[in-house]
Motif scaffolding. Structure first.
Motif, PDB file in Angstrom:
ATOM      1  N   ALA A   1      24.644  30.025 -57.823  1.00 27.45           N
ATOM      2  CA  ALA A   1      23.597  29.336 -57.071  1.00 27.45           C
ATOM      3  C   ALA A   1      23.583  29.803 -55.625  1.00 27.45           C
ATOM      4  CB  ALA A   1      23.804  27.828 -57.141  1.00 27.45           C
ATOM      5  N   ASN A   2      24.768  29.943 -55.026  1.00 27.25           N
ATOM      6  CA  ASN A   2      24.836  30.366 -53.634  1.00 27.25           C
ATOM      7  C   ASN A   2      24.420  31.809 -53.448  1.00 27.25           C
ATOM      8  OD1 ASN A   2      25.536  28.365 -51.696  1.00 27.25           O
ATOM      9  ND2 ASN A   2      27.418  28.062 -52.837  1.00 27.25           N
ATOM     10  N   VAL A   3      24.861  32.672 -54.383  1.00 22.98           N
ATOM     11  CA  VAL A   3      24.506  34.087 -54.280  1.00 22.98           C
ATOM     12  C   VAL A   3      22.997  34.261 -54.448  1.00 22.98           C
ATOM     13  CG1 VAL A   3      24.652  36.270 -55.534  1.00 22.98           C
ATOM     14  CG2 VAL A   3      26.730  35.084 -54.887  1.00 22.98           C
ATOM     15  N   LEU A   4      22.409  33.504 -55.368  1.00 23.66           N
ATOM     16  CA  LEU A   4      20.965  33.627 -55.606  1.00 23.66           C
ATOM     17  C   LEU A   4      20.165  33.288 -54.356  1.00 23.66           C
ATOM     18  CD1 LEU A   4      20.384  32.247 -59.201  1.00 23.66           C
ATOM     19  CD2 LEU A   4      20.057  34.570 -58.376  1.00 23.66           C
ATOM     20  N   SER A   5      20.691  32.348 -53.543  1.00 22.55           N
ATOM     21  CA  SER A   5      19.985  31.973 -52.321  1.00 22.55           C
ATOM     22  C   SER A   5      19.861  33.154 -51.362  1.00 22.55           C
ATOM     23  CB  SER A   5      20.709  30.832 -51.612  1.00 22.55           C
ATOM     24  OG  SER A   5      20.488  29.627 -52.292  1.00 22.55           O
ATOM     25  N   LEU A   6      20.750  34.125 -51.504  1.00 25.91           N
ATOM     26  CA  LEU A   6      20.713  35.264 -50.581  1.00 25.91           C
ATOM     27  C   LEU A   6      20.169  36.522 -51.247  1.00 25.91           C
ATOM     28  CD1 LEU A   6      24.104  34.568 -48.824  1.00 25.91           C
ATOM     29  CD2 LEU A   6      21.853  34.283 -47.865  1.00 25.91           C
ATOM     30  N   LEU A   7      19.772  36.420 -52.497  1.00 23.41           N
ATOM     31  CA  LEU A   7      19.201  37.584 -53.192  1.00 23.41           C
ATOM     32  C   LEU A   7      17.676  37.575 -53.038  1.00 23.41           C
ATOM     33  CD1 LEU A   7      21.302  38.098 -56.422  1.00 23.41           C
ATOM     34  CD2 LEU A   7      21.649  38.916 -54.100  1.00 23.41           C
ATOM     35  N   PRO A   8      17.041  38.711 -53.323  1.00 23.75           N
ATOM     36  CA  PRO A   8      15.605  38.833 -53.078  1.00 23.75           C
ATOM     37  C   PRO A   8      14.778  37.759 -53.794  1.00 23.75           C
ATOM     38  CG  PRO A   8      16.516  40.967 -53.622  1.00 23.75           C
ATOM     39  CD  PRO A   8      17.603  39.970 -53.835  1.00 23.75           C
ATOM     40  N   GLY A   9      13.966  37.045 -53.010  1.00 23.62           N
ATOM     41  CA  GLY A   9      12.941  36.182 -53.588  1.00 23.62           C
ATOM     42  C   GLY A   9      13.371  34.833 -54.125  1.00 23.62           C
ATOM     43  N   THR A  10      14.669  34.558 -54.205  1.00 21.61           N
ATOM     44  CA  THR A  10      15.081  33.298 -54.807  1.00 21.61           C
ATOM     45  C   THR A  10      15.846  32.415 -53.828  1.00 21.61           C
ATOM     46  OG1 THR A  10      17.010  34.431 -55.675  1.00 21.61           O
ATOM     47  CG2 THR A  10      15.186  34.092 -57.191  1.00 21.61           C
ATOM     48  N   LEU A  11      15.744  31.105 -54.041  1.00 23.51           N
ATOM     49  CA  LEU A  11      16.448  30.132 -53.217  1.00 23.51           C
ATOM     50  C   LEU A  11      16.832  28.967 -54.123  1.00 23.51           C
ATOM     51  CD1 LEU A  11      17.166  28.928 -50.393  1.00 23.51           C
ATOM     52  CD2 LEU A  11      14.840  28.115 -50.260  1.00 23.51           C
ATOM     53  N   SER A  12      18.120  28.714 -54.258  1.00 28.24           N
ATOM     54  CA  SER A  12      18.567  27.639 -55.147  1.00 28.24           C
ATOM     55  C   SER A  12      18.236  26.289 -54.541  1.00 28.24           C
ATOM     56  CB  SER A  12      20.077  27.738 -55.379  1.00 28.24           C
ATOM     57  OG  SER A  12      20.387  28.978 -55.947  1.00 28.24           O
ATOM     58  N   VAL A  13      17.511  25.470 -55.278  1.00 30.29           N
ATOM     59  CA  VAL A  13      17.154  24.154 -54.776  1.00 30.29           C
ATOM     60  C   VAL A  13      18.090  23.099 -55.360  1.00 30.29           C
ATOM     61  CG1 VAL A  13      15.374  22.385 -54.684  1.00 30.29           C
ATOM     62  CG2 VAL A  13      14.752  24.787 -54.424  1.00 30.29           C
ATOM     63  N   ARG A  14      18.224  23.123 -56.691  1.00 28.11           N
ATOM     64  CA  ARG A  14      19.059  22.102 -57.302  1.00 28.11           C
ATOM     65  C   ARG A  14      19.748  22.656 -58.537  1.00 28.11           C
ATOM     66  NH1 ARG A  14      16.553  16.507 -57.816  1.00 28.11           N
ATOM     67  NH2 ARG A  14      14.800  17.794 -58.410  1.00 28.11           N
ATOM     68  N   LEU A  15      21.013  22.309 -58.655  1.00 27.23           N
ATOM     69  CA  LEU A  15      21.782  22.702 -59.835  1.00 27.23           C
ATOM     70  C   LEU A  15      22.222  21.423 -60.523  1.00 27.23           C
ATOM     71  CD1 LEU A  15      23.025  25.070 -61.399  1.00 27.23           C
ATOM     72  CD2 LEU A  15      25.008  24.886 -59.944  1.00 27.23           C
ATOM     73  N   GLN A  16      21.589  21.125 -61.656  1.00 23.26           N
ATOM     74  CA  GLN A  16      21.914  19.894 -62.367  1.00 23.26           C
ATOM     75  C   GLN A  16      22.342  20.292 -63.775  1.00 23.26           C
ATOM     76  OE1 GLN A  16      18.704  17.072 -62.258  1.00 23.26           O
ATOM     77  NE2 GLN A  16      20.103  15.506 -61.506  1.00 23.26           N
ATOM     78  N   ASP A  17      23.599  20.028 -64.095  1.00 22.80           N
ATOM     79  CA  ASP A  17      24.163  20.520 -65.354  1.00 22.80           C
ATOM     80  C   ASP A  17      23.904  22.019 -65.453  1.00 22.80           C
ATOM     81  OD1 ASP A  17      25.014  17.950 -65.900  1.00 22.80           O
ATOM     82  OD2 ASP A  17      23.087  17.421 -66.780  1.00 22.80           O
ATOM     83  N   ASN A  18      23.223  22.456 -66.513  1.00 16.29           N
ATOM     84  CA  ASN A  18      23.001  23.903 -66.585  1.00 16.29           C
ATOM     85  C   ASN A  18      21.559  24.266 -66.216  1.00 16.29           C
ATOM     86  OD1 ASN A  18      21.668  22.970 -68.771  1.00 16.29           O
ATOM     87  ND2 ASN A  18      22.578  24.378 -70.250  1.00 16.29           N
ATOM     88  N   GLN A  19      20.859  23.316 -65.587  1.00 14.16           N
ATOM     89  CA  GLN A  19      19.491  23.597 -65.164  1.00 14.16           C
ATOM     90  C   GLN A  19      19.455  23.937 -63.677  1.00 14.16           C
ATOM     91  OE1 GLN A  19      16.650  23.687 -67.156  1.00 14.16           O
ATOM     92  NE2 GLN A  19      18.263  23.688 -68.699  1.00 14.16           N
ATOM     93  N   LEU A  20      19.001  25.134 -63.389  1.00 14.19           N
ATOM     94  CA  LEU A  20      18.912  25.569 -62.003  1.00 14.19           C
ATOM     95  C   LEU A  20      17.444  25.608 -61.593  1.00 14.19           C
ATOM     96  CD1 LEU A  20      20.271  26.742 -59.453  1.00 14.19           C
ATOM     97  CD2 LEU A  20      19.967  28.991 -60.453  1.00 14.19           C
ATOM     98  N   LEU A  21      17.132  24.830 -60.555  1.00 13.05           N
ATOM     99  CA  LEU A  21      15.772  24.835 -60.024  1.00 13.05           C
ATOM    100  C   LEU A  21      15.749  25.771 -58.817  1.00 13.05           C
ATOM    101  CD1 LEU A  21      12.962  23.458 -60.334  1.00 13.05           C
ATOM    102  CD2 LEU A  21      13.683  21.913 -58.519  1.00 13.05           C
ATOM    103  N   MET A  22      14.862  26.749 -58.852  1.00 12.30           N
ATOM    104  CA  MET A  22      14.806  27.716 -57.762  1.00 12.30           C
ATOM    105  C   MET A  22      13.439  27.707 -57.113  1.00 12.30           C
ATOM    106  SD  MET A  22      16.641  31.085 -59.188  1.00 12.30           S
ATOM    107  CE  MET A  22      15.234  31.330 -60.232  1.00 12.30           C
ATOM    108  N   HIS A  23      13.440  27.962 -55.816  1.00 12.64           N
ATOM    109  CA  HIS A  23      12.177  28.207 -55.142  1.00 12.64           C
ATOM    110  C   HIS A  23      12.025  29.710 -55.007  1.00 12.64           C
ATOM    111  CE1 HIS A  23       9.388  28.673 -51.724  1.00 12.64           C
ATOM    112  NE2 HIS A  23       8.771  27.679 -52.332  1.00 12.64           N
ATOM    113  N   CYS A  24      10.861  30.232 -55.371  1.00 10.96           N
ATOM    114  CA  CYS A  24      10.655  31.673 -55.345  1.00 10.96           C
ATOM    115  C   CYS A  24       9.582  32.013 -54.330  1.00 10.96           C
ATOM    116  CB  CYS A  24      10.225  32.177 -56.716  1.00 10.96           C
ATOM    117  SG  CYS A  24      11.285  31.566 -58.013  1.00 10.96           S
ATOM    118  N   LEU A  25       9.833  33.092 -53.616  1.00 10.98           N
ATOM    119  CA  LEU A  25       8.889  33.512 -52.581  1.00 10.98           C
ATOM    120  C   LEU A  25       7.662  34.144 -53.226  1.00 10.98           C
ATOM    121  CD1 LEU A  25       8.684  33.412 -49.591  1.00 10.98           C
ATOM    122  CD2 LEU A  25       9.759  35.642 -49.454  1.00 10.98           C
ATOM    123  N   ASP A  26       7.878  34.840 -54.330  1.00  8.38           N
ATOM    124  CA  ASP A  26       6.775  35.495 -55.019  1.00  8.38           C
ATOM    125  C   ASP A  26       6.995  35.317 -56.514  1.00  8.38           C
ATOM    126  OD1 ASP A  26       4.886  37.059 -56.139  1.00  8.38           O
ATOM    127  OD2 ASP A  26       5.335  38.857 -54.989  1.00  8.38           O
TER     128      ASP A  26
END
Lengths: 100, 155
Positions: free
Chosen positions: B102-127
């Protein structure tokens, strides 16, 4: 000016350039979540370039390691802060601030 | 013991390698190690050491790409972004591996981790037009390899 100094100047200037762009993102992007993208990612690149530019200047090994430690800490802090702000925004949008 | 050495290394860095501060540092390192052991008990996951450099390289390159990507979009007069939320199922086991992803994804292109609930990851995407799923799976594979865990599915 030696080649090393030239490379350092380019790295430092590029780092400042990306910091400026990151700030530009605060104005150009439409909402909080997209602005976080700009601040975390572009500023990290800026910091990375500046650290890279300063490394050859480091007086000794510990000073160089300290620069890398600063970079690592800033990365971890910005990833965590970005996540927390994004989570807060999301919860506000859902109108349920205590749900997690 | 590894924790103690890591803390001592940080002390050595913070004191600029000052030899006279080292004795005091050993005492501090012992205390910090005890506190950290209480605050962050062993997760049961171990890093595969020889995969750390590869992971770091992947991360540094990708985060630079991420910065350039956002900068490029910002400088384009038309501001080519298509932000949106995406939910994904994470195949990594609970705890440190999921958290790192989740933390690494926040710094990778286009993705930002919003919420990690159990195995569901909600991401905000720039594109949302980017091949996000493929990127997340690639990052997931890297994290799985780093911890030497099996994700249980063919990725």
């Amino acid at each position: 000016m030696t080649l090393l100094e030239l490379a350092q100047a380019v790295l430092l200037l590029a780092g400042c350039f990306f910091y400026a762009i990151g700030t530009l993102g605060l104005f150009r992007f439409p909402d909080t979540l997209t602005r976080i993208h700009a601040l975390t990612k572009v500023d990290n690149l800026g910091l990375g370039l500046i650290v890279l530019g300063l490394l050859p200047f480091a007086a000794h090994l510990a000073a160089a390691a300290k620069l890398l430690l600063i970079w690592l800490l800033a990365l971890a802090a910005s990833a965590t802060a970005a996540h927390l702000v994004a989570l807060a925004v999301r919860q506000q949008q859902e109108g349920n601030p205590h749900d997690d | 013991m590894l924790r103690f050495l890591a803390v001592l290394l940080v002390w050595w860095i913070l004191t600029d390698g000052e030899a006279s501060a080292l004795a005091f540092g050993v005492g501090v390192a012992v205390l910090v190690m005890l506190v950290s052991a209480v605050l962050f008990p062993r997760s049961g996951y171990r890093l595969v050491w020889y995969r750390v450099p590869g992971f770091l390289w992947f991360f540094v390159v990708q985060s630079a790409v991420a910065g350039l990507d956002v900068a490029r979009r910002l400088l384009a007069p038309s501001l080519p972004i298509a932000p949106g939320l995406r939910a994904l199922t994470v195949h990594l086991p609970e705890g440190a591996p999921r958290w790192l992803l989740a933390n690494v994804l926040s710094l990778l292109p286009g993705t930002l981790s919003v919420r990690l609930q159990d195995n569901q990851l909600l991401m905000h995407c720039l594109d949302t037009g980017m091949p996000l799923e493929a990127q997340v799976r690639q990052a997931e594979r890297r994290v799985a390899a780093l911890f030497g865990v099996d994700t249980g599915v063919a990725l």
